[in-house]
Design a protein around this motif. Structure first.
Motif, mmCIF file in Angstrom:
data_model
loop_
_atom_site.group_PDB
_atom_site.id
_atom_site.type_symbol
_atom_site.label_atom_id
_atom_site.label_comp_id
_atom_site.label_asym_id
_atom_site.label_seq_id
_atom_site.Cartn_x
_atom_site.Cartn_y
_atom_site.Cartn_z
ATOM 1 N N ARG A 740 0.944 -1.333 -0.237
ATOM 2 C CA ARG A 740 -0.047 -0.038 0.063
ATOM 3 C C ARG A 740 0.939 1.248 0.067
ATOM 4 O O ARG A 740 0.631 2.211 -0.787
ATOM 5 C CB ARG A 740 -0.940 -0.052 1.259
ATOM 6 N N LEU A 741 1.999 1.248 0.959
ATOM 7 C CA LEU A 741 2.676 2.567 0.885
ATOM 8 C C LEU A 741 3.608 2.792 -0.532
ATOM 9 O O LEU A 741 3.712 3.638 -0.790
ATOM 10 C CB LEU A 741 3.830 2.280 2.113
ATOM 11 N N ILE A 742 3.939 1.759 -0.899
ATOM 12 C CA ILE A 742 4.737 1.753 -2.361
ATOM 13 C C ILE A 742 3.804 2.507 -3.318
ATOM 14 O O ILE A 742 4.270 3.278 -4.007
ATOM 15 C CB ILE A 742 5.410 0.494 -2.706
ATOM 16 N N ARG A 743 2.558 1.940 -3.505
ATOM 17 C CA ARG A 743 1.642 2.497 -4.546
ATOM 18 C C ARG A 743 1.153 3.859 -4.180
ATOM 19 O O ARG A 743 1.274 4.735 -5.024
ATOM 20 C CB ARG A 743 0.450 1.542 -4.294
ATOM 21 N N SER A 762 -7.404 12.627 -14.423
ATOM 22 C CA SER A 762 -8.637 11.956 -13.991
ATOM 23 C C SER A 762 -8.212 11.115 -12.795
ATOM 24 O O SER A 762 -7.494 10.277 -12.689
ATOM 25 C CB SER A 762 -9.324 11.109 -15.039
ATOM 26 N N LEU A 763 -9.063 11.424 -11.527
ATOM 27 C CA LEU A 763 -8.568 10.549 -10.607
ATOM 28 C C LEU A 763 -9.213 9.085 -10.645
ATOM 29 O O LEU A 763 -8.398 8.382 -10.040
ATOM 30 C CB LEU A 763 -9.661 11.229 -9.312
ATOM 31 N N ARG A 764 -10.145 8.813 -11.470
ATOM 32 C CA ARG A 764 -10.269 7.473 -11.776
ATOM 33 C C ARG A 764 -9.254 6.861 -12.483
ATOM 34 O O ARG A 764 -8.920 5.621 -12.229
ATOM 35 C CB ARG A 764 -11.774 7.261 -12.388
ATOM 36 N N SER A 765 -8.759 7.495 -13.434
ATOM 37 C CA SER A 765 -7.641 6.830 -14.131
ATOM 38 C C SER A 765 -6.317 6.643 -13.239
ATOM 39 O O SER A 765 -5.575 5.642 -13.297
ATOM 40 C CB SER A 765 -7.055 7.808 -15.378
ATOM 41 N N LEU A 766 -6.104 7.526 -12.253
ATOM 42 C CA LEU A 766 -4.866 7.406 -11.402
ATOM 43 C C LEU A 766 -5.290 6.029 -10.586
ATOM 44 O O LEU A 766 -4.196 5.450 -10.200
ATOM 45 C CB LEU A 766 -4.775 8.636 -10.462
ATOM 46 N N ALA A 767 -6.409 6.033 -9.968
ATOM 47 C CA ALA A 767 -7.013 4.782 -9.153
ATOM 48 C C ALA A 767 -6.589 3.571 -9.941
ATOM 49 O O ALA A 767 -6.111 2.540 -9.335
ATOM 50 C CB ALA A 767 -8.427 5.080 -8.642
ATOM 51 N N ASP A 768 -6.990 3.470 -11.176
ATOM 52 C CA ASP A 768 -6.852 2.165 -11.948
ATOM 53 C C ASP A 768 -5.416 2.065 -12.284
ATOM 54 O O ASP A 768 -4.950 1.050 -12.119
ATOM 55 C CB ASP A 768 -7.407 2.417 -13.107
ATOM 56 N N MET A 769 -4.529 3.112 -12.204
ATOM 57 C CA MET A 769 -3.224 2.996 -12.894
ATOM 58 C C MET A 769 -2.340 2.349 -11.588
ATOM 59 O O MET A 769 -1.516 1.613 -11.649
ATOM 60 C CB MET A 769 -2.216 4.272 -13.133
ATOM 61 N N PHE A 770 -2.681 3.033 -10.284
ATOM 62 C CA PHE A 770 -1.816 2.439 -9.093
ATOM 63 C C PHE A 770 -2.663 1.632 -8.306
ATOM 64 O O PHE A 770 -2.169 1.437 -7.279
ATOM 65 C CB PHE A 770 -1.398 3.627 -8.306
ATOM 66 N N GLU A 771 -3.925 1.185 -8.823
ATOM 67 C CA GLU A 771 -4.516 -0.112 -8.119
ATOM 68 C C GLU A 771 -4.788 0.521 -6.388
ATOM 69 O O GLU A 771 -4.747 -0.419 -5.616
ATOM 70 C CB GLU A 771 -3.853 -1.258 -8.079
#
Length: 877
Positions: A740-743, A762-771
């Motif tokens: 979690r910390l590394i992401r 886009s916050l949604r794209s960032l969430a998908d990119m970094f899981e």
């Protein structure tokens, strides 16, 4: 003329003196007749020859053992192996494949000698380099060679006195049986020189001290003269009889030992052999042990105390036999017990025995021998048993010898059981330090901690009943020292049975008493540090942190004693590990930074000494530092500490470097991590990581590129799990926390690096990119905007972050850096010229005049100075 050269009797010599011609012996002075000459030729079998060779080598081995010559013993042992290999066919044929008993005895004695020498560490340190290497080689070769004779050696150890060997049968056999194998020739008369060994009993030349004889006239001839010359030459040749003498001596010794065991040795034999051997002990040369009391004396408590004073008066004197003192005290205690003189006197005698046991070891820095330490524990335990059995008995240092009451209650005895317990605990720590931590001996010694802990609990009961508050604090601190570093799995459970006390509750009870009643700051400081360590060990991060901040120990710990500073370092290291397990990376880095940036965590934690560099410390300092080392079972894994420190520094340093990439005045958060990262970047070819440090650096480079998956694979993999993460409590939670910390930190690094490229994200794209969950991404971006780390604004309907282009481009940032550096350079040059105050002219002065110095006017620039220099050059031209 001397009568020794005459051939006749005394009457014949007197009558011959009247004649003109004296008759002399022709030359039979050194001639031996056929009747007098005797030689012995022995016909021996192959078995006897091989066994004689083995016995000679075994005898040499025994001589080497006496003088502790390991090099020669190693050579003789190798020779013995070769000789037994040659004798193996004979052994297989004659002894049905069973090794001779004298050979097994020699191997057993050699093995005992080598094992004893190896276990004596003090004596082994004093050996020369050659003897030390020879001892190591001999030990290895002997252990390997004796595996073939394990059953024979074990049977010999069970019954070592059973004489079944041919060699021993040969010693006990009569001379008639040995003569059956001997073919004799006429014996030669022994030379008049002193014999190197006693002559045989059947020698017929007992009256052969006269050099001339009456029979020489009749037996003298030319043949006799030739034979006489030959025998004269043989007579003065050097004869090799040392081995025969040694064998004869060994046989006599073996016969004497068997007679002694059978009780048949006589006074005449003892007188012939010089009497029995007596073991001389180290210490005063005393003939016999003095009697304890007179035969008709009335033994009471006063007499026993007087005798105890006489024994104790010899303590500390030169050439005092400490072992004899222990024996006298034991005998005195036995006498007091036989006469029923009371438990108070027994307590006093036990206290004196404990003091004598402490004095038995002359060097304070060295550990006691295990057997004496066991006797020490037994005596202290008996003292505590007596004190707990009698509530009206007090043992205290404040009681003088005049005020002691040993006969009538209330009993008062001078002494201190708490001091004895503290010294016993210190000796136990020394015993653990002396052992090899990777051997079974260390495990066996560590099992005694159960006895020590139980004894401390019993002493606490005595001190709580009779002691002062300060003594109770000392006893509690000893209990804390055996508790604070141990993890209690019951403390993590929530459904504990009622009434069960965990170690956390015990520590809290002991420490609170010390906080309230300690008169010295040292006990309170050590109790606080131990309490913090124990809380951190059980992941009670907030309790440990608050206790450390309220105590303000970090401000004045440098004024404490070295042992307290070591405990402080251990506490900070464990507190950093606790913060990391809880996900507080900044706090973990702060706790470990001061410890790891020095490069000497091993010395600061007292877990070993680094190699000496340029006489950095003297031998005395090294000896003192070795005494401060912690036992192996209390060590903190240094590789785990370094890995946690580097990972924490990576999670802090990489986002900061991305945010201040073009900042000239950027500071280094972790110097150690920064140096490792720069060293890796300077390498032309970087291979796959192998060590833990290389894994951390490779993960940092991957995070800097924005590849969080590669970063996580470098940190969490099978190799790192086995070496680091599996050593932590709750390893699965730690690995999940790391992912979690590394992401999250990779997301922050990505935003710092590429924010000037995008107009919106886009916050949604960032969430998908970094899981990551969208709420977590929203929280991170909002926090960066609030802290002015990211110039952007959030658009909730579109769930985007609108970026503002107020930041300079890369070219603009580099131009600004160049302008700042040029301006700094000009300012520094101006300050240098102002400090000098004057300069030499480059042009030459008129002939006959020296060069003149001119003081430049204040505020001149570079252009004015160049113009003046050009004018001076034109003038010179």
């Amino acid at each position: 003329m001397s009568r020794f050269f005459a051939t006749g009797t005394d009457s014949e010599s007197e009558s011959s003196s009247e004649e003109e011609q004296v008759v002399r012996a022709p030359a039979p002075v050194y001639t031996f007749s056929d009747d007098e000459e005797e030689t012995r030729r022995v016909v021996r079998s192959m078995k006897e020859k091989r066994y004689e060779e083995l016995e000679g080598i075994i005898h040499s081995l025994r001589n080497h053992r006496k003088i502790k010559d390991f090099s020669s013993a190693l050579a003789s042992f190798e020779e013995l192996q070769k000789a037994y290999t040659r004798a193996a066919p004979v052994v297989l044929k004659e002894e049905n494949g069973v090794a001779p008993r004298f050979f097994i005895k020699a191997l057993t004695e050699l093995d005992d000698w080598v094992v004893g020498a190896w276990n004596d560490r003090d004596a082994r340190k004093t050996l020369s380099k050659g003897n030390s290497k020879a001892l190591t080689s001999l030990r290895q070769k002997l252990r390997k060679y004796t595996k073939e004779f394990e059953s024979d050696i074990s049977s010999f150890r069970e019954n070592p006195d059973q004489p079944v060997d041919d060699d021993e049968r040969k010693d006990t056999s009569s001379s008639d049986e040995s003569e059956d194998r001997v073919k004799e020739k006429p014996k030669a008369r022994r030379s008049p020189e002193p014999p190197r060994r006693p002559p045989p009993q059947d020698d017929e030349s007992s009256d052969s001290m006269d050099w001339g004889s009456s029979s020489s006239d009749s037996s003298s001839s030319s043949d006799d003269e030739a034979r006489g010359a030959a025998t004269i030459r043989e007579r003065f040749l050097k004869r090799t009889t040392e081995r025969d003498d040694d064998e004869e001596r060994d046989r006599r010794r073996a016969r004497r030992e068997r007679r002694e065991r059978a009780g048949k040795i006589s006074k005449r034999d003892q007188a012939d052999d010089g009497g029995e051997w007596e073991t001389v002990r180290k210490g005063a040369a005393t003939s016999d042990k003095p009697k304890m009391f007179a035969k008709d004396s009335d033994i009471d408590a006063a007499l026993v105390v007087k005798k105890l004073g006489e024994i104790s008066a010899a303590r500390g004197r030169k050439r005092t036999d400490r072992r004899a003192q222990l024996e006298l005290l034991h005998e005195l205690r036995t006498v007091a017990q036989q006469h029923n003189l009371g438990d108070a006197l027994q307590l006093k005698l036990r206290a004196a025995t404990v003091a004598a046991l402490f004095d038995y070891n002359p060097k304070v820095s060295d550990a006691m021998k295990p057997e004496y330490w066991s006797r020490l524990v037994e005596n202290v335990d008996q003292m505590v048993t007596i004190l707990l059995a009698h509530e009206d008995m007090v043992l205290s240092e404040t009681i003088t010898e005049e005020n002691e009451q040993l006969v009538t209650p209330p009993y008062k005895v001078r002494g201190c059981v708490l001091t004895s317990l503290e010294r016993l605990d210190d000796e136990f720590t020394k015993l653990l330090k002396e052992c090899d931590p990777h051997s079974n001996e260390y495990v066996e010694r560590l099992k005694d901690e159960v006895r020590v802990s139980a004894l401390i609990d019993r002493v606490c009961q005595v001190v709580e009943r009779d002691g002062t508050p300060q003594e109770i604090c000392r006893a509690y601190l000893r209990k804390i020292d055996h508790l604070y570093y141990k993890f209690d799995p019951r403390a993590v459970k929530k459904d504990l049975p009622p009434g069960e006390e965990t170690t956390i509750k015990k520590m809290e009870r002991f420490c609170k008493f010390i906080y309230a009643n300690d008169d010295t700051d040292r006990l309170r400081t050590r109790a606080i540090l131990s309490h913090i360590y124990h809380h951190a060990l059980h992941d009670n991060w907030f309790q440990a942190r608050d206790l450390l901040l309220m105590s303000h120990l970090q401000e004045n710990v440098q004024h404490s004693d070295p042992s307290t500073q070591i405990l402080y370092n251990r506490t900070m290291a464990n507190l950093g590990l606790c913060a990391f397990r809880r996900g507080n990376v900044k706090e973990a880095h702060g706790c470990l930074a001061e410890l790891m940036m020095t490069g000497k965590p091993k010395e600061l934690l007292a877990q070993g000494l680094l190699p000496q560099r340029q006489h950095e410390r003297s031998k005395e300092q090294e000896k003192i530092e070795k005494q401060r080392q912690m036992p192996f079972h209390m060590h903190i894994n240094l590789e785990l500490l370094e890995c946690v420190y580097l990972v924490s520094a990576m999670l802090i340093e990489i986002p900061y470097m991305a945010a201040h990439e073009f900042d000239a005045r950027r500071r280094m958060i972790s110097k150690t991590f920064y140096q490792n990262l720069r060293a890796s970047e300077r390498q032309a070819l970087v291979g796959p990581p192998e060590s833990m440090r290389e894994h951390a650096v490779a993960a940092a480079r991957a995070m800097r590129r924005g590849d969080w998956r590669a970063c996580l694979n470098f940190i969490v993999n099978e190799k790192m799990n086995a070496k680091v993460w599996d050593l932590m409590v709750g390893a699965e939670n730690v690995r999940a926390m790391l992912g979690r910390l590394i992401r999250e930190e990779s997301l922050r690094t990505y935003l710092f690096t590429y924010a000037h490229v995008y107009a919106s994200l886009s916050l949604r794209s960032l969430a998908d990119m970094f899981e990551l969950p969208r709420q977590r991404v929203h929280s991170l971006v909002s926090k960066m905007i609030i802290n002015e780390e990211l110039l952007a604004s959030l658009d909730d309907p579109s769930e985007c972050a609108i970026l503002h282009r107020s930041e300079p481009t890369r070219m603009q940032a580099l131009a600004l850096q160049l302008a700042d550096k040029v301006g700094n350079l000009v300012d520094s040059n101006e300050r240098i010229f102002e400090k000098q105050g004057s300069f030499f002219q480059r042009g030459g002065a008129p002939r006959g005049e020296g060069r003149q110095r001119e003081r430049p006017r204040e505020g001149w620039g570079r252009r004015q100075r160049n113009r003046r220099r050009d004018d001076e050059r034109g003038h010179d031209d």
